[in-house]
Design an enzyme around this catalytic site. Sequence first.
Site, PDB file in Angstrom:
ATOM      1  N   ASP A 162       0.787  -1.297   0.103  1.00 59.81           N
ATOM      2  CA  ASP A 162       0.249   0.059   0.178  1.00 59.81           C
ATOM      3  C   ASP A 162       0.524   1.209  -0.096  1.00 59.81           C
ATOM      4  OD1 ASP A 162      -2.320  -1.700  -0.218  1.00 59.81           O
ATOM      5  OD2 ASP A 162      -2.659  -1.131   1.897  1.00 59.81           O
ATOM      6  N   GLY A 163       2.067   1.137   0.666  1.00 57.67           N
ATOM      7  CA  GLY A 163       2.692   2.425   0.678  1.00 57.67           C
ATOM      8  C   GLY A 163       3.456   2.580  -0.889  1.00 57.67           C
TER       9      GLY A 163
ATOM     10  N   ASN B 262      -4.001   9.260   1.514  1.00 59.85           N
ATOM     11  CA  ASN B 262      -4.278   8.753   2.701  1.00 59.85           C
ATOM     12  C   ASN B 262      -4.859   9.802   3.929  1.00 59.85           C
ATOM     13  OD1 ASN B 262      -4.621   5.803   2.690  1.00 59.85           O
ATOM     14  ND2 ASN B 262      -2.640   5.376   3.504  1.00 59.85           N
ATOM     15  N   ASP B 263      -3.803  10.532   4.042  1.00 53.74           N
ATOM     16  CA  ASP B 263      -4.099  11.621   5.095  1.00 53.74           C
ATOM     17  C   ASP B 263      -2.926  12.548   5.240  1.00 53.74           C
ATOM     18  OD1 ASP B 263      -1.767  10.152   6.796  1.00 53.74           O
ATOM     19  OD2 ASP B 263      -3.232   8.733   7.243  1.00 53.74           O
TER      20      ASP B 263
ATOM     21  N   ASP C   6      -1.120  14.616  21.107  1.00 59.98           N
ATOM     22  CA  ASP C   6       0.269  14.427  20.440  1.00 59.98           C
ATOM     23  C   ASP C   6       0.156  14.981  18.942  1.00 59.98           C
ATOM     24  OD1 ASP C   6       1.405  13.532  22.564  1.00 59.98           O
ATOM     25  OD2 ASP C   6       1.128  11.365  22.125  1.00 59.98           O
TER      26      ASP C   6
ATOM     27  N   ALA D  19      -6.336   3.395   7.704  1.00 59.07           N
ATOM     28  CA  ALA D  19      -5.012   3.453   7.945  1.00 59.07           C
ATOM     29  C   ALA D  19      -4.836   4.169   9.359  1.00 59.07           C
ATOM     30  CB  ALA D  19      -4.177   4.274   7.012  1.00 59.07           C
ATOM     31  N   TYR D  20      -3.848   5.164   9.454  1.00 60.19           N
ATOM     32  CA  TYR D  20      -3.480   5.740  10.879  1.00 60.19           C
ATOM     33  C   TYR D  20      -4.705   6.060  11.665  1.00 60.19           C
ATOM     34  CZ  TYR D  20      -0.561   8.573  13.917  1.00 60.19           C
ATOM     35  OH  TYR D  20       0.052   8.856  15.060  1.00 60.19           O
TER      36      TYR D  20
ATOM     37  N   LEU E 238      -7.621   5.006  11.626  1.00 60.81           N
ATOM     38  CA  LEU E 238      -8.342   3.772  12.407  1.00 60.81           C
ATOM     39  C   LEU E 238      -7.677   3.475  13.506  1.00 60.81           C
ATOM     40  CD1 LEU E 238     -10.682   1.724  11.963  1.00 60.81           C
ATOM     41  CD2 LEU E 238      -9.161   0.190  10.693  1.00 60.81           C
TER      42      LEU E 238
ATOM     43  N   GLN F 274       5.670  11.620   2.786  1.00 56.78           N
ATOM     44  CA  GLN F 274       6.251  12.763   2.900  1.00 56.78           C
ATOM     45  C   GLN F 274       6.240  13.423   4.232  1.00 56.78           C
ATOM     46  OE1 GLN F 274       6.415  15.086  -1.165  1.00 56.78           O
ATOM     47  NE2 GLN F 274       4.077  14.396  -0.534  1.00 56.78           N
TER      48      GLN F 274
END
Length: 297
Positions: free
Chosen positions: A77-78, A151-152, A181, A193-194, A196, A251
Amino acid sequence: MQQKSIAIYGRAFNSSVVPYVEQLFSYLKEKDITIYIYSDFYDFLKEQLDCPDTFLRYYNHRDLPQDILFLLSLGGDGTMLSAVSQVRDSGIPIAGINFGRLGFLASIHKTKIIQALDDIFAGHYTLQARDLLEVSSDQQRIFGDANFALNDITVFRHDTSSMITINVTLNGELLNAYWADGIIIATPTGSTAYSLSCGGPIIMPGSGNFVITPVAPHNLNVRPIVISADSELELEIESRTDKYILSCDSQNETLDTTTKLRIKRAPFRVHLIRLASDSFFGTLREKLLWGLDVRNY
Protein backbone atom coordinates in the site's frame (compact mmCIF):
# COMPACT_ATOMS: atom_id res chain seq x y z
CA MET A 1 -3.56 -1.97 -34.58
CA GLN A 2 -1.97 0.39 -32.05
CA GLN A 3 0.37 -1.31 -29.60
CA LYS A 4 -0.72 -1.24 -25.96
CA SER A 5 1.54 0.42 -23.41
CA ILE A 6 1.59 0.60 -19.61
CA ALA A 7 3.82 2.12 -16.95
CA ILE A 8 5.42 0.21 -14.07
CA TYR A 9 6.37 1.78 -10.76
CA GLY A 10 7.86 0.18 -7.67
CA ARG A 11 10.35 0.38 -4.85
CA ALA A 12 12.90 -2.02 -3.40
CA PHE A 13 11.38 -5.33 -2.33
CA ASN A 14 12.36 -8.65 -0.77
CA SER A 15 14.04 -11.16 -3.08
CA SER A 16 11.29 -13.68 -2.32
CA VAL A 17 8.96 -11.94 -4.80
CA VAL A 18 11.44 -12.03 -7.71
CA PRO A 19 9.74 -15.09 -9.29
CA TYR A 20 6.44 -13.18 -9.43
CA VAL A 21 8.12 -10.22 -11.12
CA GLU A 22 9.72 -12.54 -13.65
CA GLN A 23 6.32 -14.08 -14.31
CA LEU A 24 4.88 -10.61 -14.87
CA PHE A 25 7.59 -9.61 -17.33
CA SER A 26 7.23 -12.87 -19.28
CA TYR A 27 3.49 -12.29 -19.55
CA LEU A 28 3.90 -8.70 -20.76
CA LYS A 29 6.51 -9.76 -23.31
CA GLU A 30 4.19 -12.48 -24.62
CA LYS A 31 1.38 -9.92 -24.95
CA ASP A 32 3.73 -7.50 -26.76
CA ILE A 33 3.04 -4.71 -24.27
CA THR A 34 5.21 -1.59 -24.40
CA ILE A 35 6.62 -0.91 -20.93
CA TYR A 36 7.58 2.44 -19.42
CA ILE A 37 9.37 1.72 -16.15
CA TYR A 38 10.40 4.15 -13.42
CA SER A 39 14.16 4.69 -13.76
CA ASP A 40 15.13 4.19 -10.09
CA PHE A 41 13.05 1.02 -9.92
CA TYR A 42 14.68 -0.28 -13.10
CA ASP A 43 18.14 0.21 -11.56
CA PHE A 44 17.02 -1.84 -8.55
CA LEU A 45 15.52 -4.59 -10.71
CA LYS A 46 18.72 -5.00 -12.73
CA GLU A 47 20.43 -6.16 -9.55
CA GLN A 48 17.68 -8.69 -8.83
CA LEU A 49 16.87 -10.29 -12.19
CA ASP A 50 17.45 -10.23 -15.93
CA CYS A 51 15.49 -7.17 -17.06
CA PRO A 52 14.38 -6.96 -20.69
CA ASP A 53 16.32 -4.32 -22.62
CA THR A 54 13.15 -3.28 -24.42
CA PHE A 55 11.91 -1.31 -21.39
CA LEU A 56 11.51 2.43 -21.87
CA ARG A 57 12.62 4.35 -18.80
CA TYR A 58 10.85 7.37 -17.36
CA TYR A 59 12.23 9.66 -14.67
CA ASN A 60 9.23 11.59 -13.36
CA HIS A 61 5.54 12.18 -13.99
CA ARG A 62 6.27 14.56 -16.86
CA ASP A 63 7.81 11.71 -18.89
CA LEU A 64 4.70 9.54 -18.90
CA PRO A 65 2.79 9.58 -22.20
CA GLN A 66 -0.91 10.30 -21.87
CA ASP A 67 -1.97 7.32 -23.96
CA ILE A 68 -0.76 4.57 -21.62
CA LEU A 69 -3.53 2.28 -20.41
CA PHE A 70 -2.62 2.30 -16.72
CA LEU A 71 0.22 2.41 -14.22
CA LEU A 72 1.03 -0.85 -12.48
CA SER A 73 2.35 -0.50 -8.93
CA LEU A 74 4.54 -3.34 -7.64
CA GLY A 75 4.70 -3.43 -3.84
CA GLY A 76 2.40 -2.78 -0.93
CA ASP A 77 0.00 0.00 0.00
CA GLY A 78 2.91 2.37 0.67
CA THR A 79 4.08 1.90 -2.90
CA MET A 80 0.56 2.60 -4.15
CA LEU A 81 0.52 5.87 -2.20
CA SER A 82 3.85 6.83 -3.73
CA ALA A 83 2.54 5.88 -7.19
CA VAL A 84 -0.06 8.65 -6.90
CA SER A 85 2.77 11.18 -7.32
CA GLN A 86 3.59 9.51 -10.64
CA VAL A 87 0.15 9.95 -12.22
CA ARG A 88 -1.04 13.10 -10.37
CA ASP A 89 -3.84 14.79 -12.32
CA SER A 90 -3.16 12.96 -15.60
CA GLY A 91 -6.19 10.68 -15.26
CA ILE A 92 -4.01 7.58 -15.74
CA PRO A 93 -5.56 4.81 -13.61
CA ILE A 94 -3.52 2.76 -11.12
CA ALA A 95 -3.57 -0.98 -10.48
CA GLY A 96 -1.57 -2.48 -7.63
CA ILE A 97 0.06 -5.91 -7.25
CA ASN A 98 0.43 -6.59 -3.55
CA PHE A 99 3.94 -7.65 -2.50
CA GLY A 100 3.33 -6.26 0.99
CA ARG A 101 1.21 -7.36 3.94
CA LEU A 102 -2.19 -5.72 4.28
CA GLY A 103 -3.16 -4.77 0.75
CA PHE A 104 -6.10 -2.39 1.12
CA LEU A 105 -5.02 -0.43 -1.97
CA ALA A 106 -2.78 -2.91 -3.79
CA SER A 107 -5.57 -5.40 -4.30
CA ILE A 108 -4.05 -7.88 -6.81
CA HIS A 109 -2.51 -10.83 -5.00
CA LYS A 110 0.92 -11.82 -6.27
CA THR A 111 -0.31 -15.35 -7.05
CA LYS A 112 -3.10 -14.02 -9.31
CA ILE A 113 -1.16 -11.65 -11.55
CA ILE A 114 -1.95 -13.36 -14.87
CA GLN A 115 -5.65 -13.72 -14.19
CA ALA A 116 -5.92 -10.10 -13.04
CA LEU A 117 -4.07 -8.67 -16.04
CA ASP A 118 -6.12 -10.79 -18.43
CA ASP A 119 -9.24 -9.21 -16.96
CA ILE A 120 -7.79 -5.69 -17.14
CA PHE A 121 -6.66 -5.97 -20.76
CA ALA A 122 -10.08 -7.42 -21.61
CA GLY A 123 -11.72 -4.38 -20.02
CA HIS A 124 -13.35 -6.36 -17.20
CA TYR A 125 -12.85 -3.79 -14.47
CA THR A 126 -14.25 -0.58 -13.06
CA LEU A 127 -12.53 2.70 -12.20
CA GLN A 128 -13.00 3.96 -8.66
CA ALA A 129 -12.38 7.69 -8.16
CA ARG A 130 -10.71 8.57 -4.87
CA ASP A 131 -10.56 12.04 -3.29
CA LEU A 132 -7.25 13.50 -2.16
CA LEU A 133 -6.32 16.16 0.38
CA GLU A 134 -4.22 19.23 -0.39
CA VAL A 135 -2.15 21.19 2.12
CA SER A 136 -0.76 24.70 1.66
CA SER A 137 0.44 27.70 3.60
CA ASP A 138 0.72 31.43 3.02
CA GLN A 139 4.05 31.48 4.88
CA GLN A 140 5.95 29.00 2.71
CA ARG A 141 5.64 26.44 -0.05
CA ILE A 142 5.11 22.96 1.43
CA PHE A 143 6.11 19.73 -0.35
CA GLY A 144 6.65 21.59 -3.62
CA ASP A 145 4.15 20.54 -6.28
CA ALA A 146 3.43 17.25 -4.48
CA ASN A 147 1.37 18.75 -1.65
CA PHE A 148 -1.43 16.20 -1.88
CA ALA A 149 -2.28 12.99 -0.04
CA LEU A 150 -4.45 10.01 -0.87
CA ASN A 151 -4.48 8.71 2.72
CA ASP A 152 -4.02 11.50 5.22
CA ILE A 153 -2.33 14.70 6.30
CA THR A 154 -1.01 14.58 9.85
CA VAL A 155 0.32 17.18 12.28
CA PHE A 156 2.50 15.72 15.03
CA ARG A 157 4.61 17.01 17.90
CA HIS A 158 8.27 17.54 17.12
CA ASP A 159 9.69 15.75 20.15
CA THR A 160 8.51 13.43 22.88
CA SER A 161 8.50 15.89 25.77
CA SER A 162 5.06 17.49 25.62
CA MET A 163 1.82 17.72 23.72
CA ILE A 164 0.99 20.43 21.22
CA THR A 165 -2.11 22.54 20.73
CA ILE A 166 -3.74 22.49 17.30
CA ASN A 167 -6.30 25.22 16.78
CA VAL A 168 -8.62 24.04 14.01
CA THR A 169 -10.93 26.38 12.12
CA LEU A 170 -13.59 24.83 9.87
CA ASN A 171 -14.94 27.10 7.11
CA GLY A 172 -13.97 30.15 9.14
CA GLU A 173 -15.47 28.94 12.44
CA LEU A 174 -13.43 27.61 15.36
CA LEU A 175 -13.98 23.86 15.60
CA ASN A 176 -11.70 22.99 18.51
CA ALA A 177 -8.34 23.54 20.14
CA TYR A 178 -6.90 20.02 20.20
CA TRP A 179 -4.43 19.43 23.04
CA ALA A 180 -2.84 16.19 21.89
CA ASP A 181 0.19 14.46 20.42
CA GLY A 182 -1.16 15.35 17.00
CA ILE A 183 -4.12 15.32 14.64
CA ILE A 184 -4.98 13.35 11.51
CA ILE A 185 -7.10 14.58 8.61
CA ALA A 186 -7.95 11.49 6.58
CA THR A 187 -9.77 10.74 3.35
CA PRO A 188 -12.12 7.74 3.11
CA THR A 189 -9.13 5.88 1.62
CA GLY A 190 -7.02 6.79 4.66
CA SER A 191 -9.78 6.04 7.15
CA THR A 192 -8.57 2.42 7.32
CA ALA A 193 -4.97 3.47 8.00
CA TYR A 194 -3.44 5.65 10.77
CA SER A 195 -6.79 7.23 11.60
CA LEU A 196 -8.36 3.82 12.29
CA SER A 197 -5.54 2.87 14.67
CA CYS A 198 -6.27 6.07 16.62
CA GLY A 199 -9.96 5.27 16.99
CA GLY A 200 -11.31 6.92 13.86
CA PRO A 201 -14.31 5.54 11.92
CA ILE A 202 -14.17 3.62 8.67
CA ILE A 203 -15.58 5.74 5.82
CA MET A 204 -16.78 4.20 2.59
CA PRO A 205 -15.00 5.54 -0.53
CA GLY A 206 -17.16 7.96 -2.47
CA SER A 207 -19.10 9.08 0.59
CA GLY A 208 -17.97 12.70 0.21
CA ASN A 209 -16.48 13.01 3.68
CA PHE A 210 -13.20 13.45 5.50
CA VAL A 211 -12.47 12.61 9.14
CA ILE A 212 -10.52 14.55 11.76
CA THR A 213 -8.95 12.20 14.31
CA PRO A 214 -6.91 13.41 17.30
CA VAL A 215 -3.81 11.45 18.30
CA ALA A 216 -3.78 10.73 22.07
CA PRO A 217 -5.88 13.78 23.07
CA HIS A 218 -5.52 15.07 26.64
CA ASN A 219 -9.29 15.56 26.93
CA LEU A 220 -10.87 12.11 26.74
CA ASN A 221 -14.20 13.50 25.57
CA VAL A 222 -12.63 14.74 22.33
CA ARG A 223 -13.56 12.27 19.61
CA PRO A 224 -13.05 11.94 15.84
CA ILE A 225 -15.46 13.96 13.74
CA VAL A 226 -16.61 13.34 10.17
CA ILE A 227 -16.81 16.48 8.02
CA SER A 228 -17.89 17.27 4.47
CA ALA A 229 -15.21 16.94 1.83
CA ASP A 230 -16.18 20.44 0.69
CA SER A 231 -14.88 21.86 3.97
CA GLU A 232 -11.77 24.00 4.25
CA LEU A 233 -9.64 23.69 7.38
CA GLU A 234 -7.12 26.11 8.82
CA LEU A 235 -4.65 24.89 11.43
CA GLU A 236 -2.54 26.96 13.79
CA ILE A 237 -0.11 25.06 16.02
CA GLU A 238 1.32 25.96 19.40
CA SER A 239 4.32 24.07 20.80
CA ARG A 240 6.95 24.58 23.50
CA THR A 241 9.65 23.76 20.97
CA ASP A 242 8.22 26.17 18.34
CA LYS A 243 8.29 23.32 15.82
CA TYR A 244 6.02 20.54 14.63
CA ILE A 245 6.07 17.73 12.07
CA LEU A 246 3.76 17.72 9.07
CA SER A 247 3.25 14.53 7.07
CA CYS A 248 1.53 14.16 3.72
CA ASP A 249 1.21 10.41 3.14
CA SER A 250 4.86 9.27 2.97
CA GLN A 251 6.38 12.80 2.96
CA ASN A 252 7.48 14.64 6.09
CA GLU A 253 8.59 18.19 6.87
CA THR A 254 9.55 19.93 10.11
CA LEU A 255 7.90 23.35 10.29
CA ASP A 256 7.97 26.35 12.62
CA THR A 257 4.80 27.06 14.56
CA THR A 258 4.60 30.36 12.66
CA THR A 259 3.55 28.28 9.63
CA LYS A 260 -0.24 28.09 9.47
CA LEU A 261 -1.82 25.37 7.36
CA ARG A 262 -4.74 25.29 4.97
CA ILE A 263 -6.19 21.86 4.17
CA LYS A 264 -8.92 21.10 1.66
CA ARG A 265 -9.91 18.64 -1.04
CA ALA A 266 -7.38 18.50 -3.88
CA PRO A 267 -8.58 19.78 -7.27
CA PHE A 268 -8.24 16.32 -8.84
CA ARG A 269 -8.94 12.68 -8.06
CA VAL A 270 -6.99 9.50 -8.72
CA HIS A 271 -8.62 6.48 -10.32
CA LEU A 272 -7.98 2.99 -8.99
CA ILE A 273 -8.62 -0.11 -11.10
CA ARG A 274 -10.99 -2.47 -9.34
CA LEU A 275 -11.74 -5.97 -10.63
CA ALA A 276 -15.07 -7.74 -10.28
CA SER A 277 -13.63 -9.80 -7.41
CA ASP A 278 -12.75 -6.62 -5.47
CA SER A 279 -15.22 -5.49 -2.84
CA PHE A 280 -14.74 -2.79 -0.20
CA PHE A 281 -16.68 -4.74 2.40
CA GLY A 282 -15.06 -8.00 1.34
CA THR A 283 -11.68 -6.38 1.88
CA LEU A 284 -12.74 -5.22 5.34
CA ARG A 285 -13.86 -8.73 6.24
CA GLU A 286 -10.63 -10.24 4.97
CA LYS A 287 -8.08 -7.69 6.19
CA LEU A 288 -9.72 -6.78 9.50
CA LEU A 289 -10.93 -10.33 10.19
CA TRP A 290 -14.54 -9.26 10.53
CA GLY A 291 -16.85 -12.12 11.45
CA LEU A 292 -14.05 -14.32 12.73
CA ASP A 293 -14.31 -15.57 16.30
CA VAL A 294 -12.02 -18.11 17.92
CA ARG A 295 -15.08 -19.55 19.62
CA ASN A 296 -16.21 -20.85 16.24
CA TYR A 297 -13.08 -22.95 15.73
